[in-house]
Design a protein around this motif. Structure first.
Motif, short mmCIF file in Angstrom:
data_model
loop_
_atom_site.label_atom_id
_atom_site.label_comp_id
_atom_site.label_asym_id
_atom_site.label_seq_id
_atom_site.Cartn_x
_atom_site.Cartn_y
_atom_site.Cartn_z
N TRP A 154 23.73 17.05 4.45
CA TRP A 154 25.20 16.56 4.31
C TRP A 154 25.60 16.15 2.82
N GLN A 155 24.28 14.97 2.91
CA GLN A 155 24.63 14.39 1.61
C GLN A 155 24.51 15.34 0.32
N TYR A 156 23.99 16.10 -0.26
CA TYR A 156 24.41 17.07 -0.82
C TYR A 156 25.46 18.08 -1.39
N VAL A 157 26.25 18.64 0.22
CA VAL A 157 27.46 18.87 0.44
C VAL A 157 28.55 17.78 -0.65
N LEU A 158 28.04 16.58 0.27
CA LEU A 158 29.07 15.39 -0.88
C LEU A 158 28.90 14.99 -1.85
N GLN A 159 27.80 15.38 -2.76
CA GLN A 159 27.45 15.14 -4.08
C GLN A 159 27.72 16.76 -4.82
N SER A 160 28.65 17.25 -4.05
CA SER A 160 28.67 19.19 -4.66
C SER A 160 30.05 18.66 -5.07
N ASN A 161 30.92 19.95 -5.66
CA ASN A 161 31.93 20.64 -5.55
C ASN A 161 32.61 21.39 -4.40
N GLY A 162 31.14 21.52 -3.60
CA GLY A 162 31.67 22.10 -2.96
C GLY A 162 32.25 22.70 -1.21
N VAL A 163 32.54 21.01 -1.07
CA VAL A 163 34.36 20.57 -0.79
C VAL A 163 35.26 21.17 -1.37
N GLN A 164 35.51 20.82 -2.63
CA GLN A 164 36.92 21.45 -3.95
C GLN A 164 36.60 22.88 -3.69
N GLN A 165 35.27 23.69 -3.99
CA GLN A 165 35.39 25.26 -3.60
C GLN A 165 36.37 25.57 -3.02
N THR A 166 35.72 25.14 -1.38
CA THR A 166 36.19 25.42 -0.32
C THR A 166 37.61 25.51 0.21
N ASN A 167 37.97 24.38 -0.57
CA ASN A 167 39.61 23.85 -0.53
C ASN A 167 40.72 25.14 -1.36
N TYR A 168 39.10 25.62 -2.64
CA TYR A 168 40.65 26.09 -3.53
C TYR A 168 40.65 27.77 -2.93
N LEU A 169 39.40 28.21 -2.09
CA LEU A 169 39.38 29.55 -1.82
C LEU A 169 40.37 29.18 -0.02
N ALA A 170 40.83 28.65 0.59
CA ALA A 170 41.88 28.22 1.27
C ALA A 170 42.63 28.68 0.49
N GLN A 171 43.17 27.98 -1.09
CA GLN A 171 44.57 28.10 -1.30
C GLN A 171 44.86 29.72 -2.16
N ARG A 172 43.41 30.91 -1.86
CA ARG A 172 44.19 31.30 -1.92
C ARG A 172 44.09 32.26 -1.19
N TYR A 173 43.52 32.51 0.09
CA TYR A 173 43.93 33.25 0.86
C TYR A 173 45.48 32.72 0.82
N CYS A 174 45.64 31.49 1.14
CA CYS A 174 47.05 31.21 1.63
C CYS A 174 47.91 31.86 0.77
N GLN A 175 47.61 31.92 -1.20
CA GLN A 175 48.52 32.83 -1.96
C GLN A 175 48.64 34.01 -1.50
N GLU A 176 48.08 34.87 -1.05
CA GLU A 176 47.62 36.16 -0.83
C GLU A 176 48.65 36.30 0.98
#
Length: 417
Positions: free
Chosen positions: A366-388
């Motif tokens: 949990w702490q590693y995820v919050l300290q990383s950009n994993g949440v932001q990267q997953t959000n960006y990936l979701a944006q790309r699928y929405c764009q398609e």
């Protein structure tokens, strides 16, 4: 200089296990710059190679912007990371698309209860438990909007055909039955803010209730009288089972692990939306291109929906989700935020392989995820699928329903539960 794939939120795997960044560098079709961990992007999305029927495929930028997307992507470029207990209320956002289909969905849950009618009181209570009208009816809403958009595109009246409304009902029944079974498998005690069926009536009765809902949905499907539609929606049930088995396993290498995750996401979540959208198009059009548009819209929206759901497991409070946060980690599941975080914190690799089973694994992950950009990267990936998804649905003739389907991609990205 080629961008290392470990820094790229576009880490998606093609049909043959080729990393996306290799495709991007080979074709030189991207313009990406990394600034403080954020990705700025230009252009529109194209598919590299043949269309994929599963969750993963390679996507790249071209340099020709599409004006149809400008309105939608004001949101994408300004969207910020979610905070715990955000004040954004996605239920309010849903009201506009829902108004278009309000008449068609008005008695949806009552009609489902009629389908599920049995004389045995306890079984009836079990089956009616989640059909209380308090859900968002997100899947039926998409199906009805797609049906009406396809009707208009095919120069027909926008009103639903009886079979199309039946598909909307069937999609909600299959979805609910899968939730009942998931709760038994996961040992969940809350769902949609209420105690789960398996906690109230026990696992055996919950499994039987889920089976009964599926059987009634199958009977309703048969009454539509279209063999192709039956085949398309039967695929959903197969995918659900295969996806559940995929969730029980993992992969050793990073590329295989992410492809496994996206394929599982398609089967468990997106297949129902994609094939339901395709099914309603089959009833009104004989054009394979229309069928593919409907399928691809549903597939991309479905994957984006689940990616956001995986993000919310780290960013939303339990009272917003209606289920405990960090639930996926506690179940031993490595979702998008964890897989992306693994690039910055290799220590996660061993935790993933042992499914976070050692003492302190869940808390450290949990702490590693919050300290990383994993949440932001997953959000960006979701944006790309929405764009398609937007690119696909924009191929249909303009209509209020088409615009509502575009708006739903925005709602998916900002939803808080």
């Amino acid at each position: 200089m080629a961008l290392p794939w470990r820094q790229c939120s576009w880490w998606m795997v093609g049909n043959h296990g080729v990393t996306l960044i290799n495709n991007l560098c080979r074709t030189q079709q991207r313009t990406l710059t990394i600034t403080s961990g954020l990705i700025r992007r230009t252009g529109t999305v194209d598919i590299l190679g043949s269309p994929s029927r599963t969750g993963s495929e390679a996507v790249a930028f071209t340099k020709k912007p599409n004006p149809l997307w400008r309105k939608s992507f004001r949101l994408f470029h300004t969207m910020q990371s979610r905070c715990c207990c955000s004040n954004v209320n996605s239920d309010e956002q849903l009201k506009a698309p829902f108004k278009l289909v309000q008449k068609d969905l008005k008695n949806l849950y009552e009609d489902i209860k009629k389908e599920l009618f049995v004389s045995k009181t306890e079984l009836k209570s079990l089956c009616d438990y989640y059909f209380d009208g308090k859900g968002k009816a997100f899947r039926p809403m998409i199906v009805v909007l797609m049906a009406r958009a396809c009707n208009l595109h095919s120069n027909r009246d926008r009103e639903l055909l009886p079979g199309q409304r039946s598909i909307a009902m069937i999609s909600e029944m299959i979805h609910t039955a899968s939730l009942v079974h998931d709760d038994v498998i996961d040992g969940s005690d809350t769902r949609r803010g209420k105690t789960t069926l398996n906690e109230v009536w026990g696992e055996r009765k919950a499994i039987l209730a889920g089976d009964f809902i599926l059987s009634v949905a199958s009977l309703a499907l048969g009454r539509i009288g279209n063999n192709t539609v039956v085949s398309v929606l039967s695929q959903v049930i197969e995918d659900l089972v295969r996806g559940e088995f995929m969730q029980l396993g993992s992969k050793e290498t990073e590329n295989e692990r992410f492809k496994h995750y996206l394929d599982k996401t398609f089967k468990k979540t997106a297949s129902l939306i994609a094939n339901s959208c395709k099914a309603v198009s089959l009833l009104v059009s004989s054009d394979p291109e229309v069928h593919e548009i409907a399928f691809q819209y549903g597939r991309n929206v479905g994957i984006a929906f689940q990616l956001v759901d995986d993000v919310l497991d780290f960013t939303s409070c339990a009272n917003q989700l209606g289920k405990p946060s960090a639930a996926d980690l506690r179940l031993g599941l490595a979702t998008g935020p964890v897989l992306f975080a693994c690039q910055q914190f290799p220590e996660l690799h061993e935790m993933i392989m042992r499914r976070f089973s050692s003492a302190g694994d869940v808390e450290r992950a949990w702490q590693y995820v919050l300290q990383s950009n994993g949440v932001q990267q997953t959000n960006y990936l979701a944006q790309r699928y929405c764009q398609e998804a937007i690119r696909q649905i924009s191929k249909l003739s303009p209509s209020p329903e088409r615009e509502a389907l575009i708006q739903l991609t925005e709602i998916i990205l900002i939803r808080d539960k």
